[in-house]
Write an enzyme that holds these catalytic residues in place. Structure first.
Site, short mmCIF file in Angstrom:
data_model
loop_
_atom_site.label_atom_id
_atom_site.label_comp_id
_atom_site.label_asym_id
_atom_site.label_seq_id
_atom_site.Cartn_x
_atom_site.Cartn_y
_atom_site.Cartn_z
CE LYS A 88 -2.01 -0.13 -5.57
NZ LYS A 88 -1.07 0.73 -4.80
CB SER A 163 -2.76 0.68 -1.24
OG SER A 163 -1.85 1.26 -2.16
CB SER A 187 1.28 1.70 -1.50
OG SER A 187 0.27 2.07 -0.61
N1 GLN Z 1 -0.53 3.76 3.63
C1 GLN Z 1 -0.41 5.07 3.06
C2 GLN Z 1 -1.78 5.67 2.87
O1 GLN Z 1 -2.68 5.11 3.33
C3 GLN Z 1 0.34 5.01 1.77
C4 GLN Z 1 -0.47 4.53 0.65
C5 GLN Z 1 0.29 4.48 -0.64
O2 GLN Z 1 1.52 4.48 -0.66
N2 GLN Z 1 -0.48 4.45 -1.73
O3 GLN Z 1 -1.95 6.69 2.28
#
Ligand code: GLN
Length: 493
Positions: A88, A163, A187
């Site tokens: 990532k 994400s 995420s």
């Molecule tokens: N969807 C969550 C957010 O927007 C979690 C994102 C994540 O785990 N990096 O913050």
């Protein structure tokens, strides 16, 4: 209770990482051939998926050649020799750029490597490229990207989740054997569920965050996305453990979960949180979950209904704590110390330059989070929001401690729905609700994994959904061995 059994742990799918890398050790394939296969697959499918920001072709070839040369010389390059891994793009690598999918870091090259990545390389893995994500890991759809959204290999008009959507899509499309993601509120697990992969978030403190670009430092955790629980376990074992560069890493010894033998499902107490099995879930999610429970009951599992009444307070707690930490972490990107700098205008003061720099460099969701975080930390609101969120965090932790006295692990759907369409135009709060079942594991710091839970029908598409398992802090071994046993009750495609 002793859940060990004498069953063999060698149940293995030919697509498992273990089987793939064994072929390299056995001389049936070379790392270079495997890499070339992945590179040509990326060439073919990635124009449609946009899972990769950068493909590290030449660096990867050089690395793969050195692995093959060491194997030919009778050397042991490590347990991941032959493995092709995608990373990532919020994890620092010395090869390629580390952009976090933000204009702010468009040209950033890290002078050092994240500990997790370094450990993979030292174990013989070849890094094939950097994957697309929601900007600074803020999002649940991989649409908040500076260079276009990621698409789901199970239907290119569907999001892959976020994400870590690029990492999940890369694995699902077989552009990498495994990939690294980061999980602050879901995420790793939500994209794994949307793309039909396994996604594992270990206990907070198990894997060093050194070199992970910080979002919510008390919630962030790195973890693997793969095709099977075995794949995820193998990467976990290599990456986990204390690191002098991250003072929050635990000194507890890292177990070797899958060499401890398959867990016996008979008598295992699996807690089903009532709040995770509701009418608000997609009907297909409800059906698949009910089938899973039937299968587990016939396998001898003791199903225990449990209550997690604070489930629905997780999202609001998270959206105070995570933006508060993000607003502080992202203050370093001012165009002077770090990142994109706007063109200075004649007569302009430093404050104006900072403001224009940050408005140009950050996308809308990141700006929203910085504003939210700055607000909840500001004088007068700090106690009403931030201090209160920390109190709810403590209650959520206590709630988990309570249920883990009634059951060994928790099981529920990973998400309320399968992958939605790109541009579904969800308002921010509906988007945030994607993480309703995953976010509390981050708030409490406990380990959690999403494994494939079958397919559901949605408007003519067959889409994967995930099963979410959670265990007490540092009980990774119990979690992974249970997940592996549950995985075995589902036919692999
Ligand atoms: N969807 C969550 C957010 O927007 C979690 C994102 C994540 O785990 N990096 O913050």
């Amino acid at each position: 209770m002793n859940h060990d059994s004498n069953q063999s742990t060698d149940r293995e799918h030919p697509d498992d990482l273990v089987a793939r890398i064994r072929s390299v050790r056995a001389g049936e394939a070379t790392t270079v051939d495997r890499l070339e296969g992945m590179l040509s697959r990326i060439d073919t499918v990635d124009p449609a998926l946009n899972a990769f920001h950068e493909v590290l072709g030449e660096d990867a070839r050089r690395h793969a050649e050195s692995i093959d040369a060491r194997l030919a010389a009778g050397d042991d390059p490590g347990p991941l020799a032959g493995a092709i891994v995608a990373v990532k793009d919020n994890l620092c690598t010395t090869e390629g750029r580390t952009t976090c999918s933000s204009k702010m870091l468009e040209h950033y090259r890290s002078p050092f490597e994240a500990t997790a990545v370094e450990r993979l390389r030292n174990a013989g893995a070849t890094i094939v490229g950097k994957t697309n994500l929601d900007e600074f890991a803020m999002g649940s759809s991989s649409e908040n990207c500076a260079w276009g959204p990621v698409r789901n290999p199970h239907g290119v008009d569907r999001v892959p989740g976020g994400s870590s959507g690029g990492s999940a899509a890369a694995v699902a499309a077989d552009c990498a054997d495994v990939a690294l993601g980061s999980d602050t509120g879901g995420s790793i697990r939500q994209p794994a569920a949307f793309c039909g992969c396994v996604g594992f978030k270990p206990t907070y403190g198990r894997i060093s965050r050194y070199g992970l670009v910080a979002f919510g430092s008390s919630l962030d955790q790195i973890g693997p996305i793969g095709r099977s629980v075995r794949d995820a376990s193998l990467l976990y074992e290599v990456m986990a453990g204390v690191d002098p560069h991250d003072a929050t890493t635990s000194e507890l010894p890292v177990e070797s979960p899958l060499s401890e033998g398959t867990i016996d499902l008979r008598g295992l107490r699996v807690g089903i949180p009532r709040e995770h099995v509701t009418d608000e879930n997609h009907p297909g999610v409800t059906e698949r979950f009910a089938e899973t429970l039937d299968t587990l009951r016939s396998a001898g599992v003791t199903i225990v209904d449990v209550d997690l009444p604070l489930t629905h307070h997780g999202i609001s707690t998270y959206y105070v704590i995570a933006p508060a930490e993000a607003s502080s972490n992202l203050s370093r990107y001012d165009g002077i110390r770090y990142g994109h700098r706007a063109e200075a205008l004649p007569g302009e003061g430093l404050e104006e330059l900072y403001a224009r720099t940050r408005s140009e460099g950050f996308g809308p969701e990141v700006r929203r989070r910085i504003m939210l975080g700055t607000y909840v930390l500001s004088a007068g609101y700090y106690d009403a929001y931030y201090t209160r969120a920390l109190k709810v965090r403590r209650l959520i932790k206590q709630e988990f401690d309570g249920v883990f006295s009634q059951c060994d692990v928790l099981l529920g759907p990973t998400t309320p729905t399968p992958a939605f369409r790109l541009g579904a135009d969800l308002d921010p709060v509906s988007m945030y609700l994607n993480d309703v079942y995953t976010v509390n594991a981050n708030i409490a710091g406990i380990p959690a994994i999403s494994i494939p839970g079958g397919f559901v029908e949605d408007e003519g598409d067959a889409l994967p959904v995930g099963l979410h398992l959670q265990a007490p802090a540092f009980a990774e071994s119990l979690l992974l061995r249970t997940a592996s046993a549950v995985e075995a009750t589902h036919a692999r495609t």
